[in-house]
Design a protein around this motif. Structure first.
Motif, PDB file in Angstrom:
ATOM      1  N   ASN A  20     -52.528  55.290 -55.426  1.00 50.50           N
ATOM      2  CA  ASN A  20     -54.041  55.192 -55.436  1.00 50.50           C
ATOM      3  C   ASN A  20     -54.654  53.911 -55.632  1.00 50.50           C
ATOM      4  OD1 ASN A  20     -54.416  58.020 -54.921  1.00 50.50           O
ATOM      5  ND2 ASN A  20     -53.508  58.284 -57.076  1.00 50.50           N
ATOM      6  N   TYR A  21     -53.771  52.691 -55.543  1.00 54.07           N
ATOM      7  CA  TYR A  21     -54.343  51.490 -55.701  1.00 54.07           C
ATOM      8  C   TYR A  21     -54.055  50.856 -54.224  1.00 54.07           C
ATOM      9  CZ  TYR A  21     -55.206  46.765 -57.399  1.00 54.07           C
ATOM     10  OH  TYR A  21     -55.611  45.436 -57.595  1.00 54.07           O
ATOM     11  N   ILE A  59     -49.318  40.555 -55.682  1.00 51.80           N
ATOM     12  CA  ILE A  59     -50.274  40.311 -56.906  1.00 51.80           C
ATOM     13  C   ILE A  59     -49.504  40.172 -58.237  1.00 51.80           C
ATOM     14  CG2 ILE A  59     -52.316  41.387 -55.747  1.00 51.80           C
ATOM     15  CD1 ILE A  59     -52.110  43.808 -57.325  1.00 51.80           C
ATOM     16  N   LEU A  60     -49.902  39.301 -58.954  1.00 54.43           N
ATOM     17  CA  LEU A  60     -49.626  39.277 -60.342  1.00 54.43           C
ATOM     18  C   LEU A  60     -49.964  40.181 -61.385  1.00 54.43           C
ATOM     19  CD1 LEU A  60     -50.027  35.227 -60.463  1.00 54.43           C
ATOM     20  CD2 LEU A  60     -47.911  36.533 -59.690  1.00 54.43           C
ATOM     21  N   LEU A  70     -45.026  49.157 -56.863  1.00 54.52           N
ATOM     22  CA  LEU A  70     -45.479  48.885 -55.131  1.00 54.52           C
ATOM     23  C   LEU A  70     -46.960  50.141 -55.202  1.00 54.52           C
ATOM     24  CD1 LEU A  70     -43.630  48.085 -52.995  1.00 54.52           C
ATOM     25  CD2 LEU A  70     -42.401  48.378 -54.999  1.00 54.52           C
ATOM     26  N   ASN A  71     -47.941  49.268 -54.637  1.00 56.15           N
ATOM     27  CA  ASN A  71     -49.211  49.923 -54.459  1.00 56.15           C
ATOM     28  C   ASN A  71     -49.517  50.270 -53.031  1.00 56.15           C
ATOM     29  OD1 ASN A  71     -49.697  49.263 -57.441  1.00 56.15           O
ATOM     30  ND2 ASN A  71     -49.650  47.174 -56.423  1.00 56.15           N
ATOM     31  N   THR A  77     -42.829  54.368 -49.979  1.00 51.48           N
ATOM     32  CA  THR A  77     -41.399  53.611 -49.451  1.00 51.48           C
ATOM     33  C   THR A  77     -40.563  53.484 -50.463  1.00 51.48           C
ATOM     34  OG1 THR A  77     -41.891  51.401 -49.514  1.00 51.48           O
ATOM     35  CG2 THR A  77     -42.696  52.384 -47.458  1.00 51.48           C
ATOM     36  N   CYS A  78     -40.960  53.728 -51.955  1.00 54.42           N
ATOM     37  CA  CYS A  78     -40.071  53.371 -52.881  1.00 54.42           C
ATOM     38  C   CYS A  78     -40.387  54.465 -53.960  1.00 54.42           C
ATOM     39  CB  CYS A  78     -40.131  51.871 -53.274  1.00 54.42           C
ATOM     40  SG  CYS A  78     -40.066  50.864 -52.249  1.00 54.42           S
ATOM     41  N   GLN A  79     -39.290  54.471 -54.602  1.00 56.27           N
ATOM     42  CA  GLN A  79     -39.282  55.446 -55.850  1.00 56.27           C
ATOM     43  C   GLN A  79     -38.968  54.595 -57.309  1.00 56.27           C
ATOM     44  OE1 GLN A  79     -40.044  59.020 -56.132  1.00 56.27           O
ATOM     45  NE2 GLN A  79     -40.663  58.478 -54.042  1.00 56.27           N
TER      46      GLN A  79
END
Length: 157
Positions: A20-21, A59-60, A70-71, A77-79
């Motif tokens: 959701n980001y 982003i930091l 991961l946003n 694509t990742c868990q």
């Protein structure tokens, strides 16, 4: 101009996937600074578990958090727990290749740095190139195709 590796986070583990980001990958500034990754810089991300390959921007997050989040669409694509390779790149003239020293960080499952490596390309006397992976002390490490002195598989004499 050639596109080459500039820095790499090798084996960093996903700490969160936030659908959701709005886009990006959130990384610990300590890791980014040491590997030479900049905020808003595009990076390639390769998931070692699934083989998924994506591109997004950095982003930091919170300094010292060891985060790898991961946003947005990248979260699909990742868990959490997946080991990733995150790589930035730079364009250089071929003559600059031997002056470029990409920094590579390796990680354990808790995203603590376990190794600091440097890639090195040198010009041979015959005009060809050689490639080395150097440890923190500058000692050359084995390159995978040469481990044990054996010939790479699939090559005929």
């Amino acid at each position: 101009m050639r596109k080459i590796v500039a820095g790499k986070l090798h084996g960093i583990h996903v700490t969160e996937a936030n659908l959701n980001y709005h886009g990006s990958i959130t990384l610990d500034p300590d890791h980014c600074e040491e590997a030479g990754l900049l905020p808003m810089e595009f990076v390639e991300i390769w998931n070692k578990n699934s083989g998924a390959r994506i591109s997004t921007y950095v982003i930091l997050g919170e300094r010292g958090s060891r985060c790898c989040i991961l946003n947005g669409a990248a979260a699909r694509t990742c868990q959490p727990g997946d080991p990733l390779i995150i790589c930035n790149s730079v364009y250089v003239e071929e003559a600059q290749l031997t002056r470029t020293r990409p920094r590579v960080l390796t990680f354990n499952r808790n995203n603590h740095i376990t190794g600091r490596l440097t890639y090195s390309v040198e010009r041979n006397a015959d005009g060809g190139y050689s490639f080395s992976v150097l440890d923190e002390a500058g000692a050359a490490l084995p390159v995978p195709a040469l481990v044990g002195g054996s010939k790479p598989t699939g090559l005929a004499d």
